[in-house]
Every structure is written in C-alpha cells, then in structure tokens.
Design a protein around this motif. Structure first.
Motif, PDB file in Angstrom:
ATOM      1  N   HIS A 152      16.179 -11.663 -28.965  1.00 46.90           N
ATOM      2  CA  HIS A 152      17.514 -11.043 -28.833  1.00 46.90           C
ATOM      3  C   HIS A 152      18.002 -10.517 -30.191  1.00 46.90           C
ATOM      4  O   HIS A 152      19.205 -10.420 -30.424  1.00 46.90           O
ATOM      5  CB  HIS A 152      18.579 -12.013 -28.279  1.00 46.90           C
TER       6      HIS A 152
ATOM      7  N   GLU B 188      13.451 -21.273 -24.553  1.00 43.84           N
ATOM      8  CA  GLU B 188      14.139 -20.769 -25.715  1.00 43.84           C
ATOM      9  C   GLU B 188      14.988 -21.866 -26.349  1.00 43.84           C
ATOM     10  O   GLU B 188      15.695 -22.571 -25.643  1.00 43.84           O
ATOM     11  CB  GLU B 188      15.079 -19.611 -25.323  1.00 43.84           C
TER      12      GLU B 188
ATOM     13  N   ASP C  17      13.548 -10.402 -21.061  1.00 43.18           N
ATOM     14  CA  ASP C  17      14.507 -11.429 -20.652  1.00 43.18           C
ATOM     15  C   ASP C  17      14.815 -11.240 -19.166  1.00 43.18           C
ATOM     16  O   ASP C  17      15.892 -11.618 -18.700  1.00 43.18           O
ATOM     17  CB  ASP C  17      15.793 -11.376 -21.493  1.00 43.18           C
TER      18      ASP C  17
ATOM     19  N   HIS D  27      16.153 -18.464 -29.265  1.00 43.33           N
ATOM     20  CA  HIS D  27      17.230 -17.645 -28.702  1.00 43.33           C
ATOM     21  C   HIS D  27      18.289 -17.472 -29.783  1.00 43.33           C
ATOM     22  O   HIS D  27      18.935 -18.435 -30.180  1.00 43.33           O
ATOM     23  CB  HIS D  27      17.818 -18.337 -27.459  1.00 43.33           C
TER      24      HIS D  27
HETATM   25 FE   FE2 Z   1      18.105 -16.279 -24.567  1.00 41.44          FE
END
Ligand code: FE2
Length: 258
Positions: free
Chosen positions: A91, A23, A153, A62
């Motif tokens: 995310h 990421e 994750d 990320h």
């Molecule tokens: Fe992450």
C-alpha cells in the motif's frame, strides 16, 4: 499475530503453504501498536523459519497513513543484521509522503509493493498516487525494476473514514484493477511491456522465493499466463496449465458460482 502451531517460525517450517507472515500493520490506527522491538522479533522468527524451510520468510507489511511511515522499518534494518528484503511493505502509494519514503527504502535495497486497488479518484484517497504513475515515478527515481512489485489487495476490506476518523462504511478491494493498471503502465506511462509484466509477475515471485515455479514461462514451471489483444482486451487466462478464460469469458467456475 495468530498462529496455527503456536509460533510464526514453526508455522513457516511445518506448514508448506506458509511462506512468511502478513499482513502485519504498521503506522496504522488499526494496528496492535507494536513497538519496533516487537517487529524486530517477528522478523527474526520469519527469517529463521524461512532459512530452515528454504522459503522467503518474508513479512508483508500493511502500511497505513500514520505519520511514522516506514520509520520503524528503517530503524530495524539500520544495523544490517536483518536485510531490507525481509520485508515487503505494501500500500506504499496510499499517500504521497509514504510513497516518497518507499522510494528511498527501495533505493537502499528494499522492495516496494504498489496496491493496484488504491485509486486517487476515490473519496478519501485524494492524496494517493495512481498505481501506474507510481511505478513510473519509482523507475524514474532510480529504483531497480526488480524491487518494484504490484498486487491488487483484491477482495480486501477497504474501510472508509470521515474527516474525524469515524468509520462510515466498508468497501471491497477490486482485483480487476491489476489489469487496468498493467494497461496504463504500458499505454499511459510508456513503460516497456516486458518491464510492466515483471512488476506484476516475475518480481513478485522472486521476492516471495516462489520463482522459478511462478513468475516465468519455462519448462517445469507453472503455466500461468494471459493472452491479450493489441488493444489490451483480455482474451484468455491459463492458470497452472488449465485454461480458465476463453474469449474474455470465465469457463471454469468456483464451487459456489453458478
Ligand atoms: Fe492491508
């Protein structure tokens, strides 16, 4: 980012398991604070590496809680030279503002990856969007189903911060959340089961260019599938043609598991 051969592009071309970079942190106080130009250069490397090797060359981004959100991604892809599908921001449900931006991003042709382990009932995550609700909201907002993905994750580090931004502990990402959120997408959000499955499997495999080996049940493809009861009890798991779970119990153990 650290590399094996000295360049991200060469890593993707030379090493079969490497399909992109990630990421890579953006809008996060833990990032290396790269400039838009740094991100753009990295995208150029992964893109060319992917083209030469026939892989996705995708960057798993990320996304943090930073105020800039997806600003750089919009900037980098604005002129159309690097397509939005070169990035997979993850995310995106960590806060409501980022989530709203990611819906816009996905409506303009990008992917959005919901993290199933993000839970608004956790202390410090009150502003997050519950993963199953995020999937529903994205569909309702007109995001094409094929551009919504979900990942766990699982086992990732989840540091906890106090109000002043001081780290006060580290949690561990929970991979079980994938199954829970899959169930909630169907049972609580009324997403058709065949659509909910795609968010966890087919869409991911296509975004990463590992379809049709992954993400579909078909001759010549990997036999990865689960068997569940009508009330969403996990019964069996098959991975690459090997049965791993029977009656809800793991029957294959890892090297270091008793
Ligand atoms: Fe992450």
């Amino acid at each position: 980012t650290p590399t094996i051969t000295g360049s991200v592009r060469k890593d993707i071309v030379m090493i079969d398991k490497i399909i992109g970079a990630g990421e890579i942190a953006m809008s996060d106080h833990r990032s290396g604070q790269p400039t838009a130009q740094d991100y753009r250069r990295l995208a150029a490397e992964t893109r060319v590496g992917g083209m030469i090797s026939g892989k996705a060359g995708i960057i798993n981004m990320h996304m943090g809680d930073g105020r800039n959100g997806l600003k750089y991604l919009f900037e980098i892809t604005e002129d159309g030279e690097i397509p939005k599908t070169q990035f997979l921001p993850t995310h995106v449900n960590r806060n409501k503002r980022l989530f709203a931006e990611s819906i816009e991003w996905a409506k303009q042709g990008g992917y959005m990856d919901i993290t199933s382990g993000i839970d608004p009932s956790h202390p410090g995550s009150e502003n997050a969007v519950k993963p199953s609700k995020a999937a529903k909201a994205a569909l309702d907002a007109g995001v094409p189903l094929s551009h919504i993905t979900m990942s766990s994750d699982g086992n990732g580090s989840m540091p906890v911060f106090d109000d002043a931004g001081n780290p006060i502990g580290v949690g561990v990402g929970d991979q079980h959340s994938m199954f829970t959120e899959f169930r909630d997408m169907v049972e609580e959000e009324d997403i058709a089961i065949d659509q909910a499955i795609q968010i966890l499997s087919t869409n991911v495999a296509k975004a990463l260019h590992i379809h049709p080996k992954k993400g579909i049940l078909a001759p010549q493809s990997d036999a990865d599938f689960i068997v569940i009861t009508d009330d969403f009890e996990l019964q069996r798991v098959w991975a690459r043609g090997q049965q791993m779970v029977e009656d809800g119990q793991a029957i294959v153990k890892g090297t270091f598991e008793a």
